[in-house]
Scaffold this active site. Sequence first.
Site, PDB file in Angstrom:
ATOM      1  N   GLU A 119       0.716  -1.324  -0.480  1.00 36.58           N
ATOM      2  CA  GLU A 119      -0.218   0.361  -0.307  1.00 36.58           C
ATOM      3  C   GLU A 119       0.334   1.337  -0.386  1.00 36.58           C
ATOM      4  OE1 GLU A 119      -2.349  -0.231   2.956  1.00 36.58           O
ATOM      5  OE2 GLU A 119      -3.954  -1.835   1.673  1.00 36.58           O
ATOM      6  N   GLU A 133      -5.462  -7.860  -0.616  1.00 34.72           N
ATOM      7  CA  GLU A 133      -6.396  -7.841   0.692  1.00 34.72           C
ATOM      8  C   GLU A 133      -8.155  -7.152   0.147  1.00 34.72           C
ATOM      9  OE1 GLU A 133      -5.157  -4.937   3.414  1.00 34.72           O
ATOM     10  OE2 GLU A 133      -3.068  -5.456   3.464  1.00 34.72           O
TER      11      GLU A 133
END
Length: 342
Positions: free
Chosen positions: A162, A272
Site C-alpha cells: 500500500e 487484501e
Amino acid sequence: MAGLTTWAIAPLLAGAALLLPLGTANQAQAIPPRYYGVNLASGEFAPEKLPGEHGRDYVYPGAATAAPFRAMGMNSVRVPVLWERLQPRPNAPLDAAEMARLDASLASLSGFQQVILDVHNYARYRGQLLSRANGGELVDLWTRLADRYKNRPEIAFGIMNEPHDIGAGEWRAIAEATVAAIRRTGARNLVLVPGTRWTGGHSWQAGGRDSNAAALAGFVDPGRNMAFEIHQYLDNDSSGQHACSGPKVGRARLEGVTRWLRQQGAKAVLGEFGGDQSATCLAALDDLLGYLRENGDVWIGWNYWAGGDWWGDYSYSVQPSGGKDKPQAAVLRRQIASYRRP
C-alpha cells in the site's frame, strides 16, 4: 491494511453461517483463481516499537496458525513483515537473527502452493517516504531477499504494501528498478507490484496523468512473471474499518481496474479484502469472489484480510476462535469448494 488498527466490533448475526447463493449465474463457466488464501498478520505488528520483541510485540505465523486455512482448502498465505526488522539499516546486510525467525516461519508454511512475502511498509522506511533519491534502498532490500529465496519458487515477492502519498510516476520508477534488480539475481519468482493511493482498485484511475492506470501502463518485468497487487475493501471509504456498503459494492469498485487489466494484457491478485459478520458483508464477500471468478482471465488470486492469532475481537478476523469458525469462513470455504467442481 489501510487506515487504523483499532476496530469497532460488529454485532454477530444470528445464523450468519447459513449458506448464501454462490456468486452469479455465469460463475460455473468462469475461470477459478490459481491462488486463494489469507493474510496471516502479526509479523508487521507494533511498528511504533521498532525493532520490538519477537513473541511479545510481533510474531511470525507458524503451521498451527495456518492449519485451519489449509484444512479449508486454501493454497496461498500472505505473510506481512516490516522492512526495518529485516534490515535495521538501509543498504546493510539483513539481520541474521531476524532472518532465521522468518526462515523458520516460511519453512513451516511450505506446504502452501504460494507464500507471499509482503514488505508491509507503505513505501516508507522508519517513516521516511521513498522517492527517486532514496528508492535504491528498496532495490537493495529486494536484491538481498531475492538472492536468499530465488530457489524457493513457492515464495512470491510482494515488493511493498500500500504505497501512498507518492506520485504514481515516481512509484513506477522505484518499482520497476526493484523488479529489474530482483531479476538480475536470477530469481524467477512471481513478483507482485502495487500501485500508489493504497493500491485501491476503486482509485486506480484517479489522478489523471498521474493515476496508477496511466503511470503503470506497460510496466516492464524482464522475467515476465508479475501481477499487480490490488486491494479493495467494501465499506463506504474503502478503508477496511467499517461495515460493508452493499452486497454488490466490490464488483462495482473493481470494474474499472478489471477493464484496464484486460486492456493491458495484465494479471492481478486481490491482496487484501474483507468484511465483518453482518449479512450485508457476507453477501458482499460472496459476490466479490464470484466477480473475481467471472473475470479469472485477469484475476489470478486472492488473500482475505485477515487471519492470525493476535486479532482478538477484530470484526474482520477469520481466524477460528475457541475451535469455531467465523461466519466469513463459510463463504470462503464454499467458494473454494466450488473451484474443484468438474
